[in-house]
Scaffold this active site. Structure first.
Site, short mmCIF file in Angstrom:
data_model
loop_
_atom_site.label_atom_id
_atom_site.label_comp_id
_atom_site.label_asym_id
_atom_site.label_seq_id
_atom_site.Cartn_x
_atom_site.Cartn_y
_atom_site.Cartn_z
N LYS A 53 0.84 -1.21 0.00
CA LYS A 53 0.00 0.00 0.00
C LYS A 53 0.88 1.26 0.00
O LYS A 53 0.60 2.23 -0.71
CB LYS A 53 -0.94 -0.01 1.22
N GLN A 97 -4.73 -1.65 9.49
CA GLN A 97 -4.55 -2.98 8.90
C GLN A 97 -5.09 -4.04 9.86
O GLN A 97 -4.71 -4.10 11.02
CB GLN A 97 -3.06 -3.22 8.61
N ASP A 120 -11.30 2.34 3.85
CA ASP A 120 -11.54 0.89 3.76
C ASP A 120 -13.04 0.61 3.59
O ASP A 120 -13.41 -0.49 3.18
CB ASP A 120 -11.07 0.21 5.07
#
Ligand code: NAP
Length: 292
Positions: A53, A97, A120
């Site tokens: 990422k 994460q 997200d």
């Protein structure tokens, strides 16, 4: 028949190049899209996802305010960091994460992220907006699947899409996306409570596996000519590799590609799209601040 392999890596590169161009345009207004990826601990798969990422951010010309925290970080410390990032106007997107260490409550962490920065798409506000068809950040992996189908010009309208898996991050949001009017598929969701799984998967025009077990989908479970999308990422031991493992999906790739019309490989299928869609959401979060 031999299936056409959907090159997720190439399609993801196109998407990322488009994002980079738009990010460069946005920079002219003084806004540099910025994402903060928070990693707690050193789970090897998570480290590798976060590194990917950050590399994508750099390539898109975006700012990176990622933070790596030790495994023993407390929930309160993590929540305090999220609060600081929520208040930081130079940060447009925040991603924690997952999975988090067991002593941290994932729900509380997701709820703490400002929905306007929830790139997200996991915050209940964004999930709810997706459910009722309002504009929201779409979860990256399911959105990536829909974009793959679109870019490959695969007809979805009126098609029967069978999804194996009902997680909050893949199966359920993908079902909602596939059923929305613009995509227009008829959707069936399967899970461990499903009886006669193969009977249902054989009815699929588009079959998506989001399970987390290798070889869950075998050739006999696939209708000839079906489109097969493999979301699964499984590490299996392989002594020929320096790392000691290789990645496989949930689909028995070699056998299924003999009967499917299209198939995604693992790696280089859905995985790269997840990162590309994260870049799309980060850009969007930054663009949204223009209209504040
Ligand atoms: P998850 O939360 O573990 O969910 C797995 C789902 O599969 C559950 O709904 C489970 O049913 C169902 N399932 C498991 N075994 C089954 C079986 N034998 N028959 C039918 N259904 C079965 O996993 P996830 O987070 O959705 O992830 C799924 C896979 O996708 C994993 O391999 C993950 O690594 C991968 N993934 C990849 C990406 C990417 O970017 N490529 C992103 C996210 C996830 P129950 O609900 O009944 O338990």
């Amino acid at each position: 028949m031999s299936a056409e392999i959907i090159d997720g890596k190439a399609i993801a590169e196109q998407v990322r190049a488009d994002v980079a161009e738009k990010a460069a345009e946005l920079k002219k207004t003084g806004i540099i899209p910025c994402l903060a990826v928070i990693l707690v601990g050193e789970n090897p798969a998570s480290v590798s996802y976060v590194t990917g990422k950050q590399k994508a951010l750099a390539e898109a010309g975006m700012a990176d305010k990622s933070v790596r925290l030790p495994e023993n970080t407390t929930e309160d410390e993590l929540l305090a960091l999220i609060d600081r990032l929520n208040k930081d106007d130079t940060v447009h997107g925040i991603l924690v994460q997952l999975p988090l260490p067991k002593h941290i409550n994932e729900d509380r962490v997701i709820m703490a992220i400002d929905p306007k920065k929830d790139v997200d798409g996991f915050h209940p506000v964004n999930v709810g907006n997706l459910m009722i068809g309002r504009k929201s950040f779409l979860p990256c992996t399911p959105h990536g699947v829909v974009v793959l189908l679109k870019k490959m010009n695969i007809e979805t309208s009126g098609k029967h899409c069978v999804i194996i898996g009902r997680s909050n991050i893949v199966g359920k949001p993908l079902a909602l996306l596939m059923a929305q009017r613009e995509v227009n598929s008829t959707v069936t969701i399967c899970h461990t409570g499903t009886k006669n799984l193969a009977e249902i998967t054989k009815q699929a025009d588009i079959l998506v596996a989001a399970v987390g077990h290798p070889s869950t989908v075998t050739r006999d479970m696939v209708k000839p000519g079906a489109v097969v999308i493999d979301v699964g990422v499984n590490r299996i031991p392989d002594e020929t590799k320096k790392s000691g493992f290789r990645l496989v999906g949930d689909v028995d790739f070699d056998a299924v590609s003999e009967t499917a019309s299209y198939i995604t490989p693992v790696p280089k299928g859905v995985g790269p799209m997840t990162i590309a869609m994260l870049m799309v959401n980060t850009l969007e979060a930054a663009e949204n601040t223009l209209n504040k």
